[in-house]
Design a protein around this motif. Structure first.
Motif, PDB file in Angstrom:
ATOM      1  N   ILE A 123      25.634  12.595  13.695  1.00 27.17           N
ATOM      2  CA  ILE A 123      26.587  12.547  12.588  1.00 27.17           C
ATOM      3  C   ILE A 123      27.209  13.924  12.372  1.00 27.17           C
ATOM      4  CG2 ILE A 123      26.820  12.161  10.104  1.00 27.17           C
ATOM      5  CD1 ILE A 123      26.573   9.572  11.669  1.00 27.17           C
ATOM      6  N   SER A 124      26.407  14.972  12.453  1.00 32.26           N
ATOM      7  CA  SER A 124      26.941  16.324  12.269  1.00 32.26           C
ATOM      8  C   SER A 124      28.020  16.652  13.294  1.00 32.26           C
ATOM      9  CB  SER A 124      25.824  17.370  12.371  1.00 32.26           C
ATOM     10  OG  SER A 124      24.955  17.268  11.288  1.00 32.26           O
ATOM     11  N   CYS A 126      29.865  14.566  14.991  1.00 27.35           N
ATOM     12  CA  CYS A 126      31.042  13.723  14.775  1.00 27.35           C
ATOM     13  C   CYS A 126      31.829  14.185  13.559  1.00 27.35           C
ATOM     14  CB  CYS A 126      30.627  12.260  14.616  1.00 27.35           C
ATOM     15  SG  CYS A 126      29.979  11.557  16.150  1.00 27.35           S
ATOM     16  N   LEU A 127      31.134  14.618  12.520  1.00 27.14           N
ATOM     17  CA  LEU A 127      31.820  15.083  11.311  1.00 27.14           C
ATOM     18  C   LEU A 127      32.385  16.489  11.454  1.00 27.14           C
ATOM     19  CD1 LEU A 127      29.673  14.039   8.205  1.00 27.14           C
ATOM     20  CD2 LEU A 127      31.959  13.272   8.789  1.00 27.14           C
ATOM     21  N   TYR A 130      35.991  17.310  11.395  1.00 24.40           N
ATOM     22  CA  TYR A 130      36.757  16.995  10.194  1.00 24.40           C
ATOM     23  C   TYR A 130      36.266  17.728   8.955  1.00 24.40           C
ATOM     24  CZ  TYR A 130      38.164  13.391  13.369  1.00 24.40           C
ATOM     25  OH  TYR A 130      38.630  12.748  14.474  1.00 24.40           O
ATOM     26  N   SER A 131      35.084  18.317   9.018  1.00 24.27           N
ATOM     27  CA  SER A 131      34.484  18.879   7.813  1.00 24.27           C
ATOM     28  C   SER A 131      35.292  20.019   7.217  1.00 24.27           C
ATOM     29  CB  SER A 131      33.050  19.335   8.090  1.00 24.27           C
ATOM     30  OG  SER A 131      33.051  20.407   9.003  1.00 24.27           O
ATOM     31  N   TYR A 147      28.380  19.112   2.707  1.00 24.97           N
ATOM     32  CA  TYR A 147      28.344  18.678   4.100  1.00 24.97           C
ATOM     33  C   TYR A 147      27.076  17.876   4.386  1.00 24.97           C
ATOM     34  CZ  TYR A 147      28.686  18.856   9.162  1.00 24.97           C
ATOM     35  OH  TYR A 147      28.754  18.518  10.482  1.00 24.97           O
ATOM     36  N   LEU A 150      27.375  14.448   2.939  1.00 20.02           N
ATOM     37  CA  LEU A 150      28.238  13.597   3.753  1.00 20.02           C
ATOM     38  C   LEU A 150      27.522  13.137   5.024  1.00 20.02           C
ATOM     39  CD1 LEU A 150      31.656  15.480   3.431  1.00 20.02           C
ATOM     40  CD2 LEU A 150      30.943  13.386   2.258  1.00 20.02           C
ATOM     41  N   VAL A 151      26.792  14.035   5.658  1.00 16.75           N
ATOM     42  CA  VAL A 151      26.069  13.698   6.884  1.00 16.75           C
ATOM     43  C   VAL A 151      25.024  12.624   6.604  1.00 16.75           C
ATOM     44  CG1 VAL A 151      24.375  14.563   8.565  1.00 16.75           C
ATOM     45  CG2 VAL A 151      26.439  15.881   8.083  1.00 16.75           C
ATOM     46  N   SER A 154      26.606   9.249   5.292  1.00 19.99           N
ATOM     47  CA  SER A 154      27.275   8.526   6.382  1.00 19.99           C
ATOM     48  C   SER A 154      26.255   7.903   7.322  1.00 19.99           C
ATOM     49  CB  SER A 154      28.189   9.472   7.166  1.00 19.99           C
ATOM     50  OG  SER A 154      29.216   9.965   6.350  1.00 19.99           O
ATOM     51  N   SER A 181      32.962   9.250   0.239  1.00 16.82           N
ATOM     52  CA  SER A 181      33.065  10.673   0.584  1.00 16.82           C
ATOM     53  C   SER A 181      34.141  11.363  -0.246  1.00 16.82           C
ATOM     54  CB  SER A 181      33.383  10.840   2.071  1.00 16.82           C
ATOM     55  OG  SER A 181      32.370  10.271   2.854  1.00 16.82           O
TER      56      SER A 181
END
Length: 190
Positions: A123-124, A126-127, A130-131, A147, A150-151, A154, A181
């Protein structure tokens, strides 16, 4: 020419061997954690002998780590190919459809007996693309907490979606993830 053909054949054979081992590992991970899987069991499931296994790996964890790295690499590459004209919800929905298309891999690695380190790393990674755009104007100290929220949030939604046989549809989950989010970031900025 014969040398090229033998190298090409060798490459195909190595790819096939590794695919058989990955597929066998995925099947076994449905029932066991990686630390419970033996080389003997993996080789029997893949219908390969141990000497073939040892040509490529030293233990089942090596197969898993290679698979995890490939999944992350493929996922990030997939996200990078998403066209910029898609809005955030469409981007998330497109990625969720990719996860659904590769159900057996993502189910094993994210839900069943995968490792927590991989889940959060996945997830980190992939994010991460965009973070900065999402939380760019927050202080560095606050950014890390948002962050992490969100990780982990998600990841929890994704695991539940997979466990519920991909219901509701990808678009509905994308809207939910986006709205949760977005609202969390807005509330924290307020």
């Amino acid at each position: 020419m014969c040398r090229f053909m033998s190298t090409e054949y060798e490459n195909r054979r190595v790819k096939m061997t590794k695919k058989l081992l990955r597929d066998a590992l995925l099947a076994i991970l449905e029932h066991k954690s990686i630390d419970q899987i033996t080389i003997k069991e993996l080789c029997e499931k893949a219908d390969l002998n141990r000497s073939t296994f040892y040509l490529h790996y030293s233990c089942p964890l090596d197969v898993l780590k290679e698979m995890e790295s490939q999944v992350i690499s493929d996922s990030v590459e997939r996200l990078e190919k998403v066209t910029p004209d898609l809005d955030s919800i469409d981007t998330i929905a497109t990625f969720l459809e990719y996860i659904k298309e590769n159900e057996n891999v993502f189910s094993a690695l994210l839900c069943q007996n995968g490792q927590d380190v991989f889940r959060k790393r996945f997830i980190s990674e992939c994010l991460s693309h965009y973070s900065d755009a999402i939380i760019f104007d927050m202080e560095d100290e606050k950014r890390q907490y948002v962050y992490q929220f969100l990780v982990n949030g998600s990841l929890a939604v994704l695991q539940s979606w997979i466990a519920n046989d991909f219901r509701p549809d990808a678009r509905s989950i994308a809207e939910m993830v986006y709205n949760l989010s977005d609202n969390a970031i807005k509330a924290y900025k307020a």
